[in-house]
Design a protein around this motif. Structure first.
Motif, mmCIF file in Angstrom:
data_model
loop_
_atom_site.group_PDB
_atom_site.id
_atom_site.type_symbol
_atom_site.label_atom_id
_atom_site.label_comp_id
_atom_site.label_asym_id
_atom_site.label_seq_id
_atom_site.Cartn_x
_atom_site.Cartn_y
_atom_site.Cartn_z
ATOM 1 N N TRP A 108 0.844 -1.182 0.000
ATOM 2 C CA TRP A 108 0.000 0.000 0.000
ATOM 3 C C TRP A 108 0.886 1.240 0.000
ATOM 4 C CZ3 TRP A 108 -1.901 -3.564 4.000
ATOM 5 C CH2 TRP A 108 -3.133 -4.153 3.681
ATOM 6 N N ASN A 109 0.402 2.266 -0.639
ATOM 7 C CA ASN A 109 1.077 3.559 -0.621
ATOM 8 C C ASN A 109 0.233 4.505 0.234
ATOM 9 O OD1 ASN A 109 2.047 6.181 -1.180
ATOM 10 N ND2 ASN A 109 2.773 5.560 -3.192
ATOM 11 N N VAL A 110 0.691 4.747 1.467
ATOM 12 C CA VAL A 110 -0.041 5.590 2.417
ATOM 13 C C VAL A 110 0.618 6.969 2.442
ATOM 14 C CG1 VAL A 110 -0.824 5.854 4.797
ATOM 15 C CG2 VAL A 110 -0.600 3.561 3.807
ATOM 16 N N ALA A 111 -0.142 7.989 2.145
ATOM 17 C CA ALA A 111 0.404 9.352 2.175
ATOM 18 C C ALA A 111 0.801 9.733 3.594
ATOM 19 C CB ALA A 111 -0.625 10.337 1.633
ATOM 20 N N VAL A 112 1.950 10.377 3.720
ATOM 21 C CA VAL A 112 2.409 10.844 5.024
ATOM 22 C C VAL A 112 1.392 11.816 5.627
ATOM 23 C CG1 VAL A 112 4.145 12.282 6.167
ATOM 24 C CG2 VAL A 112 4.862 10.462 4.625
ATOM 25 N N ALA A 113 0.694 12.562 4.773
ATOM 26 C CA ALA A 113 -0.321 13.492 5.259
ATOM 27 C C ALA A 113 -1.432 12.763 6.006
ATOM 28 C CB ALA A 113 -0.914 14.286 4.093
ATOM 29 N N ILE A 114 -1.733 11.521 5.627
ATOM 30 C CA ILE A 114 -2.754 10.741 6.323
ATOM 31 C C ILE A 114 -2.253 10.338 7.706
ATOM 32 C CG2 ILE A 114 -3.964 8.525 6.306
ATOM 33 C CD1 ILE A 114 -4.377 8.838 3.352
ATOM 34 N N VAL A 115 -0.983 9.952 7.808
ATOM 35 C CA VAL A 115 -0.399 9.640 9.117
ATOM 36 C C VAL A 115 -0.433 10.872 10.014
ATOM 37 C CG1 VAL A 115 1.675 8.855 10.318
ATOM 38 C CG2 VAL A 115 1.074 7.856 8.099
ATOM 39 N N GLU A 116 -0.087 12.018 9.439
ATOM 40 C CA GLU A 116 -0.150 13.263 10.204
ATOM 41 C C GLU A 116 -1.582 13.559 10.643
ATOM 42 O OE1 GLU A 116 3.576 15.596 8.015
ATOM 43 O OE2 GLU A 116 1.508 15.893 7.334
ATOM 44 N N GLY A 117 -2.549 13.219 9.789
ATOM 45 C CA GLY A 117 -3.947 13.443 10.129
ATOM 46 C C GLY A 117 -4.400 12.612 11.319
ATOM 47 N N ILE A 118 -3.914 11.377 11.412
ATOM 48 C CA ILE A 118 -4.238 10.527 12.563
ATOM 49 C C ILE A 118 -3.715 11.171 13.840
ATOM 50 C CG2 ILE A 118 -3.808 8.290 13.659
ATOM 51 C CD1 ILE A 118 -3.649 7.083 10.855
ATOM 52 N N LEU A 119 -2.475 11.637 13.813
ATOM 53 C CA LEU A 119 -1.886 12.273 14.990
ATOM 54 C C LEU A 119 -2.645 13.543 15.369
ATOM 55 C CD1 LEU A 119 1.870 11.853 14.006
ATOM 56 C CD2 LEU A 119 0.645 10.582 15.778
ATOM 57 N N ASP A 120 -3.020 14.324 14.372
ATOM 58 C CA ASP A 120 -3.756 15.550 14.645
ATOM 59 C C ASP A 120 -5.129 15.244 15.243
ATOM 60 O OD1 ASP A 120 -3.887 18.573 14.222
ATOM 61 O OD2 ASP A 120 -5.708 17.916 13.171
ATOM 62 N N HIS A 121 -5.762 14.173 14.776
ATOM 63 C CA HIS A 121 -7.069 13.786 15.302
ATOM 64 C C HIS A 121 -6.965 13.434 16.793
ATOM 65 C CE1 HIS A 121 -11.205 12.111 14.652
ATOM 66 N NE2 HIS A 121 -10.882 11.507 15.775
ATOM 67 N N ILE A 122 -5.939 12.686 17.143
ATOM 68 C CA ILE A 122 -5.755 12.295 18.546
ATOM 69 C C ILE A 122 -5.496 13.521 19.414
ATOM 70 C CG2 ILE A 122 -4.324 10.958 20.139
ATOM 71 C CD1 ILE A 122 -3.770 9.054 17.743
ATOM 72 N N ARG A 123 -4.649 14.439 18.936
ATOM 73 C CA ARG A 123 -4.358 15.659 19.707
ATOM 74 C C ARG A 123 -5.626 16.496 19.879
ATOM 75 N NH1 ARG A 123 0.344 18.476 21.041
ATOM 76 N NH2 ARG A 123 1.599 16.991 19.825
#
Length: 278
Positions: free
Chosen positions: A160-175
């Motif tokens: 899978w090709n997961v955009a780094v922006a999506i990983v950042e979005g997960i972190l932002d959601h938790i914060r």
């Protein structure tokens, strides 16, 4: 006996408002706050986000992310080998065993936030995630190509090709969830109160952390089930058992490897093991 006020809210607030502070540090403060308040579900949520989710947990919807399926291909021709990296494929091009095990265009992100922070900090725009059994599927796809008359085609990788922006979005959601929790606690405290009490912590957690699991079922942090005065005990379970047994996901008891992508078509060598504990 009236339980004492809960210490630590101010420290959690400060960690969340400081962009230079790791989200993992804020979650540890939340974990301690949940301990002081004797709030089981708050501690469970914070610990899952810190250590990562188990493979059979109800994964929050924000940790199930879309991603394109890609393959790397070697074409053997007279005079050499031509490489084609990052070729996107559709679901119907996957071998039948992969489809039967649920490999699709949604990726479960089980890793703890510290690992996610390290991935998000790497250079490059993508993270490559190989599903369990990827080597076997690549071999089967190679055989399919040869059966179709493409003798020189070799599939070397499926990922899978997961955009780094999506990983950042997960972190932002938790914060953001943690920030909402602090705001709810503050809103429940009357003027002049310095620290919240366990009941206020529980009410704020219930309002702030009602989130959806991957199947869109609501995952509740229910304060009345988790609150106990000092010297007493309380227990609660975030994941309510389903009335009908649910088939285990394809990543059950497997290892998934993360690699950060560099320039287009190039795969970085750094790998983070994603271990699902039995």
């Amino acid at each position: 006996m009236t339980p004492p006020d809960v210490q630590g809210l101010e420290q959690l607030e400060g960690a969340l408002l400081d962009d230079q502070t790791s989200l993992a540090s804020a979650l540890r403060r939340c974990l301690m706050l949940g301990g002081y308040a004797h709030h089981q579900e708050l501690r469970t949520w914070a610990l899952n986000e810190l250590q990562g989710y188990a493979d059979d947990d109800d994964l929050p919807a924000y940790r199930r992310v879309p991603a394109a399926l890609e393959v790397n291909v070697n074409v053997h021709e007279f005079g050499g080998i031509t490489q084609y990296n990052g070729r996107r494929i559709s679901l119907h091009m996957l071998p039948e065993p992969a489809r039967e095990r649920g490999v699709g265009e949604i990726v479960p992100i089980l890793n703890g936030v510290r690992e996610l922070e390290r991935l998000a900090a790497r250079e490059g725009k993508s993270v490559f995630v190989a599903p369990p059994g990827a080597a076997e599927y690549a071999l089967l796809m190679t055989l399919q190509q040869r059966q179709a008359g493409k003798e020189g085609t070799e599939i070397t990788s499926l990922h899978w090709n997961v955009a780094v922006a999506i990983v950042e979005g997960i972190l932002d959601h938790i914060r953001t969830r943690l920030t909402l929790f602090v705001a709810e606690v503050r809103a429940s405290m009357p003027p002049g109160q310095q620290n919240p009490n366990p009941a206020q912590i529980g009410d704020a957690a219930e309002r702030a952390f009602n989130i959806s699991a991957g199947d869109n079922a609501t995952v509740h942090i229910n304060a009345p089930k988790a609150h106990a005065e000092r010297g007493a005990t309380a227990s609660a379970n975030i994941n309510e058992p389903a009335t009908t047994p649910t088939p285990q996901p394809f990543w059950h008891r497997t290892v998934v490897f993360w690699t950060a992508a560099g320039a287009a078509g190039a795969v970085a060598s750094a790998i983070i093991a994603w271990v699902a504990i039995k």
